[in-house]
Design a protein around this motif. Structure first.
Motif, short mmCIF file in Angstrom:
data_model
loop_
_atom_site.label_atom_id
_atom_site.label_comp_id
_atom_site.label_asym_id
_atom_site.label_seq_id
_atom_site.Cartn_x
_atom_site.Cartn_y
_atom_site.Cartn_z
N ILE A 293 -0.31 59.19 -45.59
CA ILE A 293 0.39 59.63 -45.58
C ILE A 293 0.79 60.73 -47.14
N PRO A 294 0.41 62.07 -46.80
CA PRO A 294 0.15 62.83 -48.44
C PRO A 294 1.87 62.28 -48.81
N THR A 295 1.02 62.52 -50.17
CA THR A 295 2.47 61.74 -51.04
C THR A 295 3.02 63.35 -52.21
N LEU A 296 4.26 62.95 -51.56
CA LEU A 296 5.21 64.59 -51.56
C LEU A 296 5.89 64.92 -53.28
N ARG B 6 11.15 65.52 -52.09
CA ARG B 6 10.30 66.29 -51.14
C ARG B 6 10.99 65.08 -49.94
N VAL B 7 11.06 65.61 -49.12
CA VAL B 7 11.24 65.25 -47.99
C VAL B 7 10.72 65.39 -46.19
N ASN B 8 9.41 64.82 -45.62
CA ASN B 8 7.90 65.22 -44.89
C ASN B 8 9.37 65.56 -43.43
N PRO B 9 8.87 66.82 -43.56
CA PRO B 9 9.77 67.28 -41.72
C PRO B 9 9.18 66.09 -40.78
N PHE B 10 7.45 65.93 -41.66
CA PHE B 10 6.82 65.93 -40.09
C PHE B 10 7.24 64.53 -39.47
N ALA B 11 7.10 63.10 -40.77
CA ALA B 11 7.36 62.05 -40.40
C ALA B 11 8.40 61.73 -39.17
#
Length: 92
Positions: free
Chosen positions: A79-82, A86-91
């Motif tokens: 999982i990439p660190t953002l 920021r929120v990961n839209p693909f989580a």
């Protein structure tokens, strides 16, 4: 000469009276003809190319190996660190 001018006088009067309407009808007719001609040419071209395409379902060994290395979506992946905020839209 005077007699021949009298023959064409009604036609000339019609053109003088309806010149804008005749111009618009001519332009619209030309555009319709151009659209129909281009449409038929494009349809003819697309049917010619689709009938000649040869799709091959045969994979070489290197492609099979690369496909087997791919992970499915259910497998754990990194999982990439953002950046913060920021929120990961693909989580999932």
């Amino acid at each position: 000469m005077n007699n021949s001018a009298n023959i064409f006088q009604p036609i000339i009067n019609i053109f003088k009276r309806f010149n804008l309407i005749l111009f618009i009808v001519t332009i619209v007719g030309g555009l319709i003809f151009a659209v129909i001609t281009l449409n038929s040419a494009l349809q003819r071209t697309s049917t010619d190319t689709t009938s000649k395409q040869n799709t091959s379902n045969v994979f070489d060994q290197s492609t099979v190996v690369r496909l087997e290395k791919l992970k499915t979506s259910s497998e754990n992946s990194v999982i990439p660190t953002l950046p913060s905020g920021r929120v990961n839209p693909f989580a999932e």
